[in-house]
Enzyme design. Sequence first.
Site, PDB file in Angstrom:
ATOM      1  N   GLU A 298      30.403  41.867  44.276  1.00 24.10           N
ATOM      2  CA  GLU A 298      30.524  43.206  44.867  1.00 24.10           C
ATOM      3  C   GLU A 298      29.169  43.737  45.330  1.00 24.10           C
ATOM      4  O   GLU A 298      28.803  44.883  45.067  1.00 24.10           O
ATOM      5  CB  GLU A 298      31.178  44.165  43.857  1.00 24.10           C
ATOM      6  N   ASP A 377      41.459  42.453  37.649  1.00 25.04           N
ATOM      7  CA  ASP A 377      40.546  43.557  37.372  1.00 25.04           C
ATOM      8  C   ASP A 377      41.190  44.633  36.500  1.00 25.04           C
ATOM      9  O   ASP A 377      41.454  45.731  36.990  1.00 25.04           O
ATOM     10  CB  ASP A 377      40.078  44.160  38.709  1.00 25.04           C
ATOM     11  N   GLU A 405      40.145  52.913  33.779  1.00 24.63           N
ATOM     12  CA  GLU A 405      40.064  52.948  35.243  1.00 24.63           C
ATOM     13  C   GLU A 405      41.438  52.826  35.908  1.00 24.63           C
ATOM     14  O   GLU A 405      41.778  53.605  36.793  1.00 24.63           O
ATOM     15  CB  GLU A 405      39.144  51.820  35.724  1.00 24.63           C
TER      16      GLU A 405
HETATM   17  C1  GCU Z   1      35.867  47.125  39.042  1.00 24.31           C
HETATM   18  C2  GCU Z   1      35.394  48.537  39.193  1.00 24.31           C
HETATM   19  C3  GCU Z   1      33.969  48.603  39.636  1.00 24.31           C
HETATM   20  C4  GCU Z   1      33.096  47.743  38.742  1.00 24.31           C
HETATM   21  C5  GCU Z   1      33.646  46.332  38.687  1.00 24.31           C
HETATM   22  C6  GCU Z   1      32.926  45.437  37.695  1.00 24.31           C
HETATM   23  O1  GCU Z   1      36.006  46.522  40.290  1.00 24.31           O
HETATM   24  O2  GCU Z   1      36.209  49.218  40.109  1.00 24.31           O
HETATM   25  O3  GCU Z   1      33.551  49.949  39.572  1.00 24.31           O
HETATM   26  O4  GCU Z   1      31.804  47.717  39.192  1.00 24.31           O
HETATM   27  O5  GCU Z   1      34.985  46.379  38.273  1.00 24.31           O
HETATM   28  O6  GCU Z   1      33.522  45.137  36.665  1.00 24.31           O
HETATM   29  O7  GCU Z   1      31.814  45.000  37.946  1.00 24.31           O
END
Ligand code: GCU
Length: 697
Positions: A298, A377, A405
Site C-alpha cells: 500500500e 483484510d 475497522e
Molecule cells: C487495512 C487498513 C489500512 C492499513 C492496512 C494494514 O488495509 O485499511 O488502514 O494500513 O490494513 O494493515 O497495513
Amino acid sequence: MTIPELIDVHAAWLPPEAFRAIGSRRVLVHADGPLAETVRDEVVHACGLYGGSVPHPVSDQVGDQQVDLVLALSSMAALPAVAEEVRGEALREFGPDACGAEGFVLACRDGVTVVLADEPAGLLYGLFQVVRLGESAFGSARPVERHRPATRRRMIDHWDNIDVHPVMGQVERGYAGGSIFWQNGALRGDLTRVRAYGRLLAACGVNAVAVNNVNVHAAEARLLTDRLGDVVAIADALRPYGIRVHLSVNFASPIALGGLPTADPLDESVREWWARTTERVYATIPDFGGYLVKADSEGQPGPFAYGRSHADGANMLADAAAPFGGVVHWRAFVYNHRQDWRDRSTDRARAAFDHFAPLDGRFRDNAILQVKHGPMDFQVREPLSPVIAALPATRLAVEFQVTQEYTGQQRHVCYLAPMWSETLGFRPWGDGGRTVADVVADGPAAGGAGDLVAVSNVGDDPFWTGHPLAQANLYAFGRLAWAPRTDPVAILDEWIDLTFVPSATGDPERLRRTLHEMMDESWTTYERYTAPLGVGFMVRPGHHYGPDVDGYEYTPWGTYHFADRDGVGVDRTRASGTGFTGQYPPPWSDVYESLTECPDELLLFFHHVPYGHVLHDGSTVVQHIYDTHFEGAERVAETRLRWEKLAGDGLVAPELHARVKERLDEQLRSAEEWRDQVNAYFFRKSGVPDAHGRRIH
Ligand code: GCU
C-alpha cells in the site's frame, strides 16, 4: 505516578473493588527487582483500601509470619513453610524450569494462597490471576497449578501517528479519539494514561507494544533517530508493567534519515547505517523490543525497488537487531493495491502466499513473519490465511484486529473473541493435525515460539475504546494470546466480573446474563446484517463504515463480489477460478474447492454461485441473504432493549450506560441501513422476491 492516579484515568477491568479479596488480607511479597516493586505497590495500595497488611519480608523471620497470601520468587532463600512445600511439589511435578520467564505456580493449602515465580514478571501475572479469582483464590485447598503463556510475545500494534491525518485522524482506523502517546505533534507531557494502559495490558497478559503506525510517515520515521526520546519516555511508562516497546520503521529510512542514496538491503552502507542506528537505540533503551515493518505494501517502500526479496529486507534488519536480542516483525500483508478490476487473473487473496511461501527457511531466527489471520483484510468472516500453514521453517506471528475497522468501528457491539478463538482452534491440516495456536506456540524447530499480535483499539476517549463494551475485545485478545484454548464465553465472564460486578449494587447475575445475551453472539449478528457468506467488504470506500455494496467493485483494491443478475461470489477454485484453493494443504484444498463441501459461511469467498444455489440448511443463497439481514437487524433491536432495561439499577455507572445506549442507537440505525441496502441490491439484481413477502425496497 501513583496507583490512584492510574485508576482515575478510567479503571476498566481494574477497578479498586476488584482488589478487595487481596486488599483485606495479610500479604507477603517476597521478591526483588523493579517488577516486584510494581507487585508490592499494587498490594500495598489494595491493603490500604481494604484493611489488609503487607508485612515486611525480613528474611530470618519470613518463615514464621502469619499470612494469607504469599507472592514470592522461587529463588528466595527463606520462604514461609507452606510456600516451601509448594515449591517442592512444583519442582517434582514440573521440573526445575517450571515457570519460565513469565509463568507462575499457584496453590492454596492450609488456608494460605501461594504464588511462586522464577522471574518477577511471573509474579506480576500471578498477582493479576489472584485478582481475577477474587475470594475464590482464598480458603479452600487448591492443588498446585502451573500457568505459562503459550506465546512468547503478546503484542499490541498501535496505528498511532504523531500528527493528525486530514482523513484518517490521528490513529489510523482508530475509533476512540486521539493517540494516548502524542498530542499536537509532540509527546504528551503527562504519560499517566500510558502507564495506566500498561497496567491494564499486564492484567490481561500483554507484554509488548509497537507504538506507531505501520504506515510510517515523515515525523514518525524520526522516532528511530532524533525523536528517540519519545520512545524512551513511553518505554519508561510501560516498563513497570513488564511491557517492552517496539517501533514501526520505514524501510527507506537510510535515505530519508541517513542521507544515503539507496535503501538496498544488500548495500554495505545501508547495512552499516541500520547497524549503527540500532546500536544507538539499544544503548538508549536496553530492553527495546525490535522493529515492525510494512514493506512494499500500500505504497510503503520495500526491497522490491532494489530487486531484493523480502527475506533480504527482513534479514538485514534482523541482523542489526540480533546482537541486542531484538526481533523484527515483518508483515506479510503484501499485495498489488493498484490492480485493474477488469483483470480476473489477479487475486488479492493469493498474494501473501505467492510472495512468502517460496521464502520459507530463508528468514533469520529473530525475523518473525507477521501474518493477518485471513487472506484479505480483517473482514467479519474469512478463511484462515494459507500462509500460516505454508512456512514450517519460519517464525510466525498471527495478526488480529482488535480495532473494529470492518466490524462496526466501535459504534457496534461486536465481541470478537469467538472469531479469534475459532481461528486459533482451526486445524489447517485437518482433524488430528495441529491447530493454529499450536503453530504459533511451537514455532519452527529452530526458532522457538511465535507471537500473537493485534492492532489496538484504544485512544484518549474517557472509556478508552469509544464503545465501553469494546474494552472486552482488548481484554480477550490478551487472554487468548496467553492461553489460546480459553473459552471466549469464560473470558467474557472474567471481564464482566472484573469490570462491573465488584462495584455493582444491584443483582450481578442479571447484569452478567444481559451482557452475555448482548455480546456472546454479537459477532455473528454483525455478520448477519453485513456482507453475506464470506464475500466481504461492501463497505463505504475510504472510511469503511456503513454499507456500499458496489463501493469497491470497480476499484483497484482487489476486493470484489462479482454480483450480476444471475449470481454472486468469487471463483477461487483451481478448476475454473483463481486457483487460491490450491494454497491450502489437504483436506482444506479439496473442501474449499468443492461446491458441496465448502462451508456455507465461506461459500461466496470461494465460489461464484447462482442466487438459487441451495445451502446446506436448505435455503437458497438469495433467501439466506434476505433472512439473515432481517434477523440481524432484529437482533440489534433486541440488544438495544436489553441494555435499556439495565438503566438506573445501580448495575453500571450512568455515564457508561448513556454512552453504550448512544452507540446502540447508532448500531440499530446502521444495521437497518445495511439490511435495506443489501436486500434491495440483491432483490434488484436477481428479481427474486422474498419468500416471506417482507418489505424490500
Ligand atoms: C487495512 C487498513 C489500512 C492499513 C492496512 C494494514 O488495509 O485499511 O488502514 O494500513 O490494513 O494493515 O497495513
